[in-house]
Design an enzyme around this catalytic site. Structure first.
Site, PDB file in Angstrom:
ATOM      1  CD  GLU A   1      -2.763   1.108   2.502  1.00 39.61           C
ATOM      2  OE1 GLU A   1      -2.740   0.146   3.283  1.00 39.61           O
ATOM      3  OE2 GLU A   1      -3.477   2.119   2.661  1.00 39.61           O
TER       4      GLU A   1
ATOM      5  CE  LYS B   1       3.049   0.070   5.034  1.00 39.77           C
ATOM      6  NZ  LYS B   1       2.444   0.116   3.705  1.00 39.77           N
TER       7      LYS B   1
ATOM      8  NE  ARG C   1       2.800  -8.570  10.072  1.00 37.26           N
ATOM      9  CZ  ARG C   1       2.781  -7.454   9.324  1.00 37.26           C
ATOM     10  NH1 ARG C   1       3.681  -6.510   9.501  1.00 37.26           N
ATOM     11  NH2 ARG C   1       1.842  -7.260   8.438  1.00 37.26           N
TER      12      ARG C   1
HETATM   13  P1  ATP Z   1      -0.090  -1.530   6.918  1.00 37.85           P
HETATM   14  O1  ATP Z   1      -1.082  -2.657   6.984  1.00 37.85           O
HETATM   15  O2  ATP Z   1       0.177  -0.818   8.196  1.00 37.85           O
HETATM   16  O3  ATP Z   1      -0.285  -0.629   5.754  1.00 37.85           O
HETATM   17  P2  ATP Z   1       1.783  -3.446   5.945  1.00 37.85           P
HETATM   18  O4  ATP Z   1       3.121  -3.606   6.543  1.00 37.85           O
HETATM   19  O5  ATP Z   1       0.837  -4.568   5.934  1.00 37.85           O
HETATM   20  O6  ATP Z   1       1.289  -2.202   6.684  1.00 37.85           O
HETATM   21  P3  ATP Z   1       1.600  -3.338   3.065  1.00 37.85           P
HETATM   22  O7  ATP Z   1       2.029  -2.234   2.205  1.00 37.85           O
HETATM   23  O8  ATP Z   1       0.191  -3.753   2.998  1.00 37.85           O
HETATM   24  O9  ATP Z   1       1.981  -2.886   4.502  1.00 37.85           O
HETATM   25  O10 ATP Z   1       2.548  -4.594   2.847  1.00 37.85           O
HETATM   26  C1  ATP Z   1       2.894  -5.091   1.573  1.00 37.85           C
HETATM   27  C2  ATP Z   1       3.262  -6.531   1.673  1.00 37.85           C
HETATM   28  O11 ATP Z   1       4.354  -6.711   2.562  1.00 37.85           O
HETATM   29  C3  ATP Z   1       2.125  -7.366   2.203  1.00 37.85           C
HETATM   30  O12 ATP Z   1       2.022  -8.550   1.436  1.00 37.85           O
HETATM   31  C4  ATP Z   1       2.527  -7.657   3.607  1.00 37.85           C
HETATM   32  O13 ATP Z   1       1.995  -8.866   4.030  1.00 37.85           O
HETATM   33  C5  ATP Z   1       4.050  -7.680   3.522  1.00 37.85           C
HETATM   34  N1  ATP Z   1       4.646  -7.323   4.800  1.00 37.85           N
HETATM   35  C6  ATP Z   1       4.405  -6.214   5.523  1.00 37.85           C
HETATM   36  N2  ATP Z   1       5.083  -6.235   6.688  1.00 37.85           N
HETATM   37  C7  ATP Z   1       5.788  -7.396   6.694  1.00 37.85           C
HETATM   38  C8  ATP Z   1       6.680  -8.012   7.622  1.00 37.85           C
HETATM   39  N3  ATP Z   1       7.000  -7.437   8.785  1.00 37.85           N
HETATM   40  N4  ATP Z   1       7.215  -9.209   7.282  1.00 37.85           N
HETATM   41  C9  ATP Z   1       6.906  -9.782   6.118  1.00 37.85           C
HETATM   42  N5  ATP Z   1       6.073  -9.272   5.209  1.00 37.85           N
HETATM   43  C10 ATP Z   1       5.507  -8.087   5.481  1.00 37.85           C
HETATM   44 MG    MG Z   2      -1.247  -4.140   4.778  1.00 36.86          MG
END
Ligand code: ATP
Ligand code: MG
Length: 568
Positions: free
Chosen positions: A41, A279, A269
């Site tokens: 995102e 974030k 994760r």
């Molecule tokens: P938010 O939900 O706060 O926006 P997010 O970390 O889920 O944060 P995204 O941009 O949705 O952000 O993440 C993009 C991809 O990265 C998704 O597939 C997510 O599952 C993966 N991802 C995010 N954080 C982690 C992490 N700590 N370890 C592994 N994969 C992650």
């Molecule tokens: Mg997310």
């Protein structure tokens, strides 16, 4: 090793996602294709957790001759910005990966998603609810108690179509109407209790402008975007496991026989000790100016790690080392730092730099003499060659490497004591010069001309306890060195109920040293070049602030992990 053995060896090391993929290929599921995606995102910069997901998604495609899309999950116009889109592309490329074709955007599919919503209404599987989000949430029930059905649940298809069209046309205010999937208010899975799939949001979107005032929810966009792009394996983090029944329910209603059908697979994760990965909190650090920006070298963002001096190879290696798990865990940040040291030890040239200089005059070295000493650039890698280091009567050593009243075990320089100057001579301290306030301003030493390193003389083989790094005062170049350390002093800065993560900010996470002296070979270094400053650690040329004539180095990591000792 025989081929057979090798094959079993390789099979054993498959992670659970690779096993699923190999099984799918064997069964010719989706024609045996492997097509993954990385779906950030664009509401912040990518961090080391995302790096794990990137390495996994792109890595799987590489292993199985597949493809990977970069898709921006831009369904929420409230928090998303073009700056983030650009930084994400740059970071994925820097990590060493290339997505297929142009990047994709969920917003490119808004028309199709709208049509699918209409299709659900037409088949009786979606309805417009007039209640407020608060009322809806009150009726949700609890995991052990069924929810209450909305009074609008059994509206006619015609009425639903009319209302949904009017929602789209902007006739209602934010929150006045909402589109819900009609599933099961008694489902043990809360996500299946008539989830919201479209909401009204009068807000300009960074790509679609003001075309839309209704936006699909994540759950009504993600699976369909996978489907539109013919993604075969939709790999995501564990918190989406409970969303999977909804992912499948939606696809069941839209799927056309004979097309590629994506499967969602969840993994744990990445959590890192001493690190914050949310974030929202990273944005807070930036907005509150607790760091200088998203790419501050103390940030766990990819751009921060890059600026700190991490190599892309070390991050990829780290992702490979930690593997993928099905249960949440916390990885010690020392594992990441170890992967970095391992890489830099092999690739970074050794140089000499003095961070806190103390002048040293070799009184018996002729004033007009200078010599060029040959030094190897990396003892780990002969092919990196040697360089010439100027040596002369006046040099700088590290202030810490001298002590006037040295304890017995101080194996560096002290009055009447001897040390070796790295790659040069053995010197002896004869005199300490001080200013009127008693501060040491200069050391006077003598050297033994027969002790030149590598000269092969008996005297040169003589062992003395300490070896110091140094630079020639005449030839040294001025530099600024930013000594970075971990941003948090606590292993789990956001794991305390009674304290805020900001209470654990390390007050010593940055020390700026302005009067450093580095050896002359560093005069024209390129931004981002990485070095081992001998005896001090790994350093890199700051990619933003360093200019010819105004060198700025960042300390990447010290040579050894000093934290494990501190905390055990
Ligand atoms: P938010 O939900 O706060 O926006 P997010 O970390 O889920 O944060 P995204 O941009 O949705 O952000 O993440 C993009 C991809 O990265 C998704 O597939 C997510 O599952 C993966 N991802 C995010 N954080 C982690 C992490 N700590 N370890 C592994 N994969 C992650
Ligand atoms: Mg997310």
């Amino acid at each position: 090793m025989s081929t057979e053995n090798k094959e079993t060896e390789e099979k054993k090391s498959l992670n659970f996602i690779e096993s699923i993929i190999e099984e799918d290929i064997k069964n010719k599921k989706n024609n045996g294709e492997v097509y993954t995606r990385f779906p950030p995102e664009p509401n912040g910069y990518l961090h080391i957790g995302h790096a794990k997901s990137i390495c996994l998604n792109f890595g799987l495609a590489q292993s199985y001759n597949g493809k990977t899309n970069l898709r921006f999950d831009d369904t929420n116009p409230e928090k998303e910005e073009v700056e983030y889109v650009d930084s994400i592309k740059e970071d994925v490329n820097w990590l060493g990966f290339q997505w297929k074709d142009e990047p994709k955007f969920t917003s490119d599919y808004f028309d199709q998603l709208y049509e699918w919503a209409v299709k659900l209404i037409n088949t009786g599987f979606a309805y417009v609810d007039d209640q407020s989000p608060e009322e809806i949430s009150k009726q949700k029930g609890t995991p052990t108690q069924p929810g209450i059905e909305s009074p609008h649940r059994n509206r006619s298809v015609e009425e639903n179509l009319d209302l949904f069209t009017r929602m789209k046309n902007g006739e209602f205010k934010n929150g006045e109407r909402i589109l819900r999937a009609k599933i099961d208010m008694a489902s043990p899975n809360m996500h299946m209790r008539d989830p919201i799939i479209y909401r009204i949001l009068h807000k300009e979107h960074h790509r679609t402008g003001n075309k839309w005032c209704i936006y699909p929810m994540y759950d009504f966009a993600h699976g369909q975007s996978d489907y539109i792009e013919s993604i075969t394996h939709s790999v995501c983090t564990l918190e989406f496991e409970v969303h999977r029944p909804l992912y499948d329910w939606i696809l069941n209603h839209l799927y056309t026989e004979g097309t590629i059908r994506p499967t969602q697979i969840e993994f744990a994760r990445l959590n890192l000790s001493y690190t914050i990965m949310s974030k929202r909190k990273l944005l807070e650090l930036v907005q509150d100016e607790l760091v200088t920006g998203w790419d501050d070298p103390r940030m766990p963002t990819i751009s921060g790690l890059r600026r700190r001096g991490f190599t892309a190879a070390s991050i990829r290696k780290f992702a490979e080392t930690i593997g993928v798990a099905k249960r949440d865990n916390v990885i010690d940040v020392a594992v990441l730092e170890h992967s970095l040291r391992d890489d830099l030890n092999k690739t970074a040239a050794r140089v000499m730099a003095v961070l806190n200089p103390l002048k040293l005059v070799i009184t018996n070295y002729p004033e007009d003499k200078e010599e060029f000493l040959s030094i190897e650039n990396n003892p780990e890698d002969e092919t990196m060659g040697t360089r010439e280091m100027p040596f002369s009567r006046e040099i700088y050593i590290e202030r810490d490497d001298f002590m006037e009243d040295a304890p017995k075990k101080f194996f560096r320089l002290a009055p009447d004591k001897e040390v070796r100057l790295k790659a040069a001579y053995i010197i002896k301290c004869e005199e300490v010069i001080k200013d009127s306030e008693g501060n040491i301003t200069e050391l006077r030493c003598t050297y033994d001309p027969d002790t030149k390193s590598g000269s092969g003389t008996e005297a040169s083989k003589r062992k003395v306890k300490g070896t110091l790094h140094w630079v020639s005062a005449k030839y040294a170049i001025d530099a600024e060195v930013r000594v970075y350390d971990r941003l948090f002093t606590d292993e789990a800065p956001d794991g305390h109920k009674d304290k805020d993560y900001k209470d654990f900010i390390n007050p010593d996470s940055l020390k700026v040293l302005k009067n450093c002296k580095v050896e002359p070979s560093l005069k024209d270094v390129e931004p981002e070049s990485k070095f081992q400053f001998q005896r001090l650690g790994y350093f890199c040329v700051d990619r933003k602030d360093s200019k010819a004539g105004n060198l700025v180095f960042n300390r990447t990591v010290p040579l050894k992990d000093s934290w494990s000792k501190k905390n055990k």
